[in-house]
Design an enzyme around this catalytic site. Structure first.
Site, PDB file in Angstrom:
ATOM      1  N   GLY A  83      39.309  43.071  30.439  1.00 12.59           N
ATOM      2  CA  GLY A  83      38.668  43.589  31.635  1.00 12.59           C
ATOM      3  C   GLY A  83      38.049  44.950  31.445  1.00 12.59           C
ATOM      4  CB  THR A  85      32.689  44.928  30.334  1.00  9.60           C
ATOM      5  OG1 THR A  85      32.741  44.980  28.908  1.00  9.60           O
ATOM      6  CG2 THR A  85      31.257  45.085  30.798  1.00  9.60           C
ATOM      7  CD1 TRP A  86      34.925  43.435  37.062  1.00 10.95           C
ATOM      8  CD2 TRP A  86      36.726  42.281  36.383  1.00 10.95           C
ATOM      9  NE1 TRP A  86      35.403  42.723  38.138  1.00 10.95           N
ATOM     10  CE2 TRP A  86      36.495  42.015  37.753  1.00 10.95           C
ATOM     11  CE3 TRP A  86      37.797  41.664  35.747  1.00 10.95           C
ATOM     12  CZ2 TRP A  86      37.312  41.163  38.495  1.00 10.95           C
ATOM     13  CZ3 TRP A  86      38.599  40.813  36.470  1.00 10.95           C
ATOM     14  CH2 TRP A  86      38.369  40.566  37.832  1.00 10.95           C
ATOM     15  CG  HIS A 155      39.321  48.500  22.741  1.00 11.26           C
ATOM     16  ND1 HIS A 155      39.397  48.133  24.063  1.00 11.26           N
ATOM     17  CD2 HIS A 155      38.102  48.087  22.294  1.00 11.26           C
ATOM     18  CE1 HIS A 155      38.270  47.515  24.407  1.00 11.26           C
ATOM     19  NE2 HIS A 155      37.478  47.474  23.364  1.00 11.26           N
ATOM     20  CG  PHE A 275      32.210  35.004  35.954  1.00 17.23           C
ATOM     21  CD1 PHE A 275      32.694  35.776  34.914  1.00 17.23           C
ATOM     22  CD2 PHE A 275      31.565  33.811  35.652  1.00 17.23           C
ATOM     23  CE1 PHE A 275      32.550  35.374  33.598  1.00 17.23           C
ATOM     24  CE2 PHE A 275      31.427  33.390  34.335  1.00 17.23           C
ATOM     25  CZ  PHE A 275      31.916  34.177  33.307  1.00 17.23           C
TER      26      PHE A 275
END
Length: 346
Positions: A83, A85-86, A155, A275
């Site tokens: 998630g 990018t979201w 990350h 989406f």
């Protein structure tokens, strides 16, 4: 401190941050080098923590560790395909007064850059070979010059980030259940030429559980963030909660950032990240990069792929699923952390 250029492998020397990077021997040998042909220099492991990354990162580890954190920064941290990018899109829009026009005009990789995107392989080598065109990748030096407020993502574990990060800036950690994260990361390796994987999913799972895939161990960063969950500058979101009730999570992000959003803005945000729209949004779906050769132009495997919870059920055999269940149970024992792996309505 000695530096490591792109022609040399880290040899176990200690960096200023107290982290030591060493080459994982198996990643220089078959069958790994046959399964991951893009990692022609293998992968390295950071200790303490065991974080696995490409050797190119070592040259830049100190630069990231010594970044100047600003009090109005927002840093989004995730395990890949969880998630990122979201959440980055929602956070950037909330921090920028829901400026949808600017979000459409400027790609997310530029306005909300990923700190470790440069260091998953030798981009320059692939560009020189004509594998893809030179891309607009934001360097750490350029990130340092970005105007405030910055919305940055990565990350990386806390011990590879500036030590004053959590006490200085807002940090959002997004966790996704490991079963769906594994499947999504597998397809990412099938899509992106910089980290190509030639084997099947069952083989990928073995590498993943053995911490020989880029960005593993999965539980290293997740449990590190979970252990800091009471810190006032840290917000932990779960991918599955976002799928279940995105409006509630938008409100949580807004409250955490002290950036109020109106009911009308919330509905616009919900529609923006729906989406079917999000997957076609070229500002976030890396269409330009994939067409330039960074990835394989495959309509069945795109950067914004499925976005579903429970898709793992269509991929794992009973034997593989039992193996993953045992791995999850072992790592979560005594932590109080639980994952939702299936949703009825999404």
């Amino acid at each position: 401190m000695p530096s490591f250029d792109s022609h040399h492998q880290p040899d176990g020397r200690l960096l200023q941050s107290g982290v030591k990077f060493t080459v994982i021997p198996e990643t220089l040998q078959s069958p790994f080098k046959d399964h991951f042909p893009a990692y022609y220099k293998g992968l390295v492991r950071a200790e303490p923590g065991g974080f696995v990354i490409h050797p190119k990162f070592v040259n830049n580890a100190e630069k990231i560790y010594n970044m100047k954190v600003r009090s109005d920064d927002v840093w989004i941290r995730t395990f890949p395909r969880s998630g990122t990018t979201w959440t980055s899109e929602l956070t950037w829009l909330i921090m920028n007064d829901c400026n949808f026009e600017e979000a459409a005009r400027v790609g997310q990789p530029i306005r909300s850059p990923n700190l470790d995107a440069n260091y998953i392989n030798h981009w320059d080598k692939f560009a020189a070979e004509g594998s893809f065109d030179t891309m607009d990748i934001i360097t750490i030096d350029e990130i340092e010059k970005m105007p405030s407020p910055r919305v940055l993502k990565c990350h990386l574990p806390f011990d590879l980030l500036p030590p004053n990060l959590l006490d200085t800036a807002k940090v959002i950690y997004v966790a996704r259940n490991p079963k769906d994260a594994i499947v999504s990361l597998f397809y990412f390796h099938k899509l992106v030429n910089l980290c190509t994987f030639t084997g099947d999913l069952e083989t990928f799972v073995d590498y993943f559980l053995d911490n020989k895939v880029l960005w593993t161990p999965y539980f290293g960063t997740v449990l590190d963030a979970w252990g800091k969950r009471s810190h006032p500058n840290l917000l932990i979101l779960f991918y599955e909660d976002m799928k279940k009730d995105i409006r509630a999570q938008i409100k949580r992000i807004s409250t955490f950032l002290n950036k109020p959003v109106t009911p009308e803005q919330i509905e616009k945000l919900v529609d923006h990240v729906r989406f079917d729209k999000f997957s076609k949004n070229e500002s976030v779906n890396y269409t330009k990069e994939i067409k330039a050769g960074v990835g394989k132009d495959d309509p069945n495997n795109t950067f914004v792929r499925k976005g579903q919870t429970g898709g793992w059920k269509n991929h794992f055999s009973p034997e593989v699923n039992r193996k993953i269940d045992e791995w999850i149970a072992k790592n979560l024992e005594g932590t109080g952390l639980k994952f939702v792996t299936e949703l009825n309505d999404q």
